[in-house]
Write a protein that holds these residues in place. Structure first.
Motif, PDB file in Angstrom:
ATOM      1  N   ARG A   1       5.268  -1.953  -0.536  1.00  0.00           N
ATOM      2  CA  ARG A   1       4.898  -1.656   0.846  1.00  0.00           C
ATOM      3  C   ARG A   1       5.568  -0.356   1.251  1.00  0.00           C
ATOM      4  N   ILE A   2       5.008   0.317   2.237  1.00  0.00           N
ATOM      5  CA  ILE A   2       5.620   1.526   2.761  1.00  0.00           C
ATOM      6  C   ILE A   2       7.045   1.227   3.225  1.00  0.00           C
ATOM      7  N   THR A   3       7.244   0.067   3.845  1.00  0.00           N
ATOM      8  CA  THR A   3       8.559  -0.289   4.366  1.00  0.00           C
ATOM      9  C   THR A   3       9.587  -0.523   3.259  1.00  0.00           C
ATOM     10  N   ASP A   4       9.145  -0.790   2.039  1.00  0.00           N
ATOM     11  CA  ASP A   4      10.085  -0.965   0.921  1.00  0.00           C
ATOM     12  C   ASP A   4      10.742   0.354   0.532  1.00  0.00           C
ATOM     13  N   ILE A   5      10.024   1.447   0.748  1.00  0.00           N
ATOM     14  CA  ILE A   5      10.565   2.776   0.439  1.00  0.00           C
ATOM     15  C   ILE A   5      11.600   3.165   1.485  1.00  0.00           C
TER      16      ILE A   5
ATOM     17  N   TYR B   1       3.643  -0.790   9.877  1.00  0.00           N
ATOM     18  CA  TYR B   1       3.958   0.633   9.796  1.00  0.00           C
ATOM     19  C   TYR B   1       2.789   1.417  10.375  1.00  0.00           C
ATOM     20  N   LEU B   2       2.986   2.716  10.584  1.00  0.00           N
ATOM     21  CA  LEU B   2       1.947   3.590  11.102  1.00  0.00           C
ATOM     22  C   LEU B   2       1.684   4.733  10.126  1.00  0.00           C
ATOM     23  N   SER B   3       0.692   5.538  10.435  1.00  0.00           N
ATOM     24  CA  SER B   3       0.298   6.615   9.520  1.00  0.00           C
ATOM     25  C   SER B   3       1.440   7.603   9.292  1.00  0.00           C
ATOM     26  N   LYS B   4       2.240   7.863  10.325  1.00  0.00           N
ATOM     27  CA  LYS B   4       3.357   8.800  10.159  1.00  0.00           C
ATOM     28  C   LYS B   4       4.354   8.273   9.132  1.00  0.00           C
ATOM     29  N   ASP B   5       4.481   6.957   9.032  1.00  0.00           N
ATOM     30  CA  ASP B   5       5.385   6.360   8.045  1.00  0.00           C
ATOM     31  C   ASP B   5       4.840   6.548   6.629  1.00  0.00           C
TER      32      ASP B   5
ATOM     33  N   THR C   1      -5.308   2.144   5.384  1.00  0.00           N
ATOM     34  CA  THR C   1      -5.969   3.124   6.243  1.00  0.00           C
ATOM     35  C   THR C   1      -4.920   4.023   6.878  1.00  0.00           C
ATOM     36  N   GLY C   2      -5.380   5.138   7.434  1.00  0.00           N
ATOM     37  CA  GLY C   2      -4.512   5.989   8.241  1.00  0.00           C
ATOM     38  C   GLY C   2      -4.782   5.822   9.722  1.00  0.00           C
ATOM     39  N   ASP C   3      -5.662   4.889  10.066  1.00  0.00           N
ATOM     40  CA  ASP C   3      -6.063   4.618  11.442  1.00  0.00           C
ATOM     41  C   ASP C   3      -4.986   3.766  12.120  1.00  0.00           C
ATOM     42  N   ASP C   4      -4.194   4.374  12.992  1.00  0.00           N
ATOM     43  CA  ASP C   4      -3.079   3.658  13.616  1.00  0.00           C
ATOM     44  C   ASP C   4      -3.529   2.448  14.432  1.00  0.00           C
ATOM     45  N   GLU C   5      -4.666   2.558  15.102  1.00  0.00           N
ATOM     46  CA  GLU C   5      -5.148   1.425  15.890  1.00  0.00           C
ATOM     47  C   GLU C   5      -5.426   0.222  14.992  1.00  0.00           C
ATOM     48  N   ALA C   6      -6.023   0.481  13.832  1.00  0.00           N
ATOM     49  CA  ALA C   6      -6.299  -0.604  12.886  1.00  0.00           C
ATOM     50  C   ALA C   6      -5.003  -1.137  12.271  1.00  0.00           C
ATOM     51  N   LEU C   7      -4.075  -0.254  11.948  1.00  0.00           N
ATOM     52  CA  LEU C   7      -2.797  -0.688  11.380  1.00  0.00           C
ATOM     53  C   LEU C   7      -2.055  -1.596  12.355  1.00  0.00           C
ATOM     54  N   LYS C   8      -2.088  -1.251  13.635  1.00  0.00           N
ATOM     55  CA  LYS C   8      -1.433  -2.085  14.644  1.00  0.00           C
ATOM     56  C   LYS C   8      -2.139  -3.430  14.787  1.00  0.00           C
ATOM     57  N   PHE C   9      -3.463  -3.391  14.890  1.00  0.00           N
ATOM     58  CA  PHE C   9      -4.215  -4.634  15.097  1.00  0.00           C
ATOM     59  C   PHE C   9      -4.033  -5.594  13.925  1.00  0.00           C
ATOM     60  N   MET C  10      -3.995  -5.042  12.713  1.00  0.00           N
ATOM     61  CA  MET C  10      -3.879  -5.890  11.526  1.00  0.00           C
ATOM     62  C   MET C  10      -2.433  -6.273  11.186  1.00  0.00           C
ATOM     63  N   ASN C  11      -1.484  -5.833  11.986  1.00  0.00           N
ATOM     64  CA  ASN C  11      -0.064  -6.170  11.778  1.00  0.00           C
ATOM     65  C   ASN C  11       0.470  -5.678  10.433  1.00  0.00           C
ATOM     66  N   LYS C  12       0.132  -4.448  10.062  1.00  0.00           N
ATOM     67  CA  LYS C  12       0.618  -3.930   8.782  1.00  0.00           C
ATOM     68  C   LYS C  12       2.112  -3.638   8.791  1.00  0.00           C
TER      69      LYS C  12
ATOM     70  N   VAL D   1       3.061   9.076   5.575  1.00  0.00           N
ATOM     71  CA  VAL D   1       3.328  10.473   5.210  1.00  0.00           C
ATOM     72  C   VAL D   1       4.802  10.675   4.896  1.00  0.00           C
ATOM     73  N   GLU D   2       5.663  10.202   5.778  1.00  0.00           N
ATOM     74  CA  GLU D   2       7.099  10.425   5.611  1.00  0.00           C
ATOM     75  C   GLU D   2       7.626   9.783   4.328  1.00  0.00           C
ATOM     76  N   GLN D   3       7.271   8.537   4.072  1.00  0.00           N
ATOM     77  CA  GLN D   3       7.838   7.831   2.926  1.00  0.00           C
ATOM     78  C   GLN D   3       7.228   8.299   1.601  1.00  0.00           C
ATOM     79  N   CYS D   4       5.964   8.633   1.597  1.00  0.00           N
ATOM     80  CA  CYS D   4       5.364   9.106   0.342  1.00  0.00           C
ATOM     81  C   CYS D   4       5.816  10.519   0.003  1.00  0.00           C
ATOM     82  N   LYS D   5       6.146  11.318   1.004  1.00  0.00           N
ATOM     83  CA  LYS D   5       6.745  12.623   0.726  1.00  0.00           C
ATOM     84  C   LYS D   5       8.118  12.444   0.084  1.00  0.00           C
ATOM     85  N   ARG D   6       8.825  11.388   0.446  1.00  0.00           N
ATOM     86  CA  ARG D   6      10.111  11.086  -0.183  1.00  0.00           C
ATOM     87  C   ARG D   6       9.903  10.686  -1.646  1.00  0.00           C
ATOM     88  N   LEU D   7       8.832   9.942  -1.921  1.00  0.00           N
ATOM     89  CA  LEU D   7       8.509   9.613  -3.318  1.00  0.00           C
ATOM     90  C   LEU D   7       8.180  10.882  -4.086  1.00  0.00           C
ATOM     91  N   ASP D   8       7.403  11.770  -3.460  1.00  0.00           N
ATOM     92  CA  ASP D   8       7.072  13.051  -4.102  1.00  0.00           C
ATOM     93  C   ASP D   8       8.350  13.802  -4.468  1.00  0.00           C
TER      94      ASP D   8
END
Length: 299
Positions: free
Chosen positions: A110-114, A152-156, A139-150, A158-165
């Motif tokens: 998960r993004i939150t694991d990073i 995290y948001l799209s900014k997360d 998805t990168g759609d923040d409204e959908a991410l919030k509704f589906m209780n993922k 980007v931020e966490q995958c750039k750290r993986l990069d």
């Protein structure tokens, strides 16, 4: 081997040695997900002897297959990357002890694991062989991410995958077609492409949302709070996603949720992929695609 419940792995991990280190999902709140509904999260903090026993058993089995070596290990569970770095490093040490020719170790994350790992820990994990994580960004759609209780948001993303990069850890994305809902899919696809274009995924795998009666999303639909896309609308969404991806990446819609499967390398195969989708939209009926989905009992 110690396996708990149904073991899920990406199609491209078919030749990897599957090693269980966790079971279930730490988050377990996504409205659409039923994969781990009967399996509470657990991890073997005090049972590394089970992991070592599995490595011993696997080594013996592979020894019987002459000229067959293990070059990659895939840790099973919904998100094994949630384990603390020192635990993952210990598992990697054991894996290399029993399989010295193992070059890389992958798993779902998960993004939150990073987020819970420092930059230095990520670098140490890469040095220990961790590479090729599979991340269900959906998805990168923040409204959908919030509704589906993922969680995290799209900014997360980007931020966490750039750290993986920065750490040199490669990764692949799972995209969930239709997660934005009826009338919003093309917008969600465009936003997701914008997110992906800032990053370096090796693969973007598109799966189509499957809705089962036991899911929380099904109850939201019954309450009139969300509507699913039509089948042809889903392919129009995929078309927009591919049109707007401008990074070199392998694109694949190969899972069972895709009635018609396709794959190719971007940007080289973009026109070919778009042509296939255009043919689907123009020649395959909504009912035919819906019939496939109705007859798919589970993933």
């Amino acid at each position: 081997m110690h396996y708990t419940g149904t073991i899920w792995r990406p199609p491209y991990e078919a030749s990897s040695l599957l090693l269980e280190v966790t079971a279930g999902c730490t988050h377990h709140k996504c409205k659409f997900c039923t994969l781990y509904s009967d399996l509470p999260f657990s991890f073997r903090m005090s049972h590394l002897e089970d992991v070592e026993e599995d490595l011993k058993e696997a080594k013996e089995q592979y020894r019987l297959w002459k000229n067959h070596t293990v070059s990659r290990i895939f840790l099973t569970g919904a998100n094994p990357f949630v384990l603390k770095a020192d635990r993952l490093l210990k598992i990697a040490e054991m894996a290399h002890q029993y399989f010295p020719k193992c070059r890389t170790i992958g798993c779902f994350s998960r993004i939150t694991d990073i987020t819970i790992k420092t930059d230095e820990e990520l670098k140490k994990l890469r040095q220990a062989g961790f590479d090729g994580l599979t991340i269900g960004i959906e998805t990168g759609d923040d409204e959908a991410l919030k509704f589906m209780n993922k969680g995290y948001l799209s900014k997360d993303i980007v931020e966490q995958c750039k750290r993986l990069d920065a750490a040199g850890i490669g990764y692949s994305f799972f995209y969930l077609t239709s997660i934005s809902g009826a009338g919003r899919g093309e917008m969600g696809a465009r936003i997701t492409a914008e997110i992906c274009n800032q990053l370096h995924p090796r693969l973007i795998g598109a799966n189509m949302l499957m809705i089962y009666p036991e899911s929380e999303l099904y109850r939201e639909i019954q309450a009139g709070n969300w509507r699913e896309e039509g089948e042809l609308e889903k392919y129009r969404e995929l078309r927009v996603l591919i049109e707007n991806l401008h990074i070199p990446v392998w694109f694949a819609a190969m899972g069972a949720s895709n009635a018609i499967q396709l794959q190719g390398k971007l940007p080289e195969d973009k026109e070919k992929l778009l042509g296939i989708i255009e043919d689907i939209i123009n020649t395959v009926s909504e009912e035919e695609l819906r019939r496939y989905r109705r007859n798919l009992p589970h993933l």
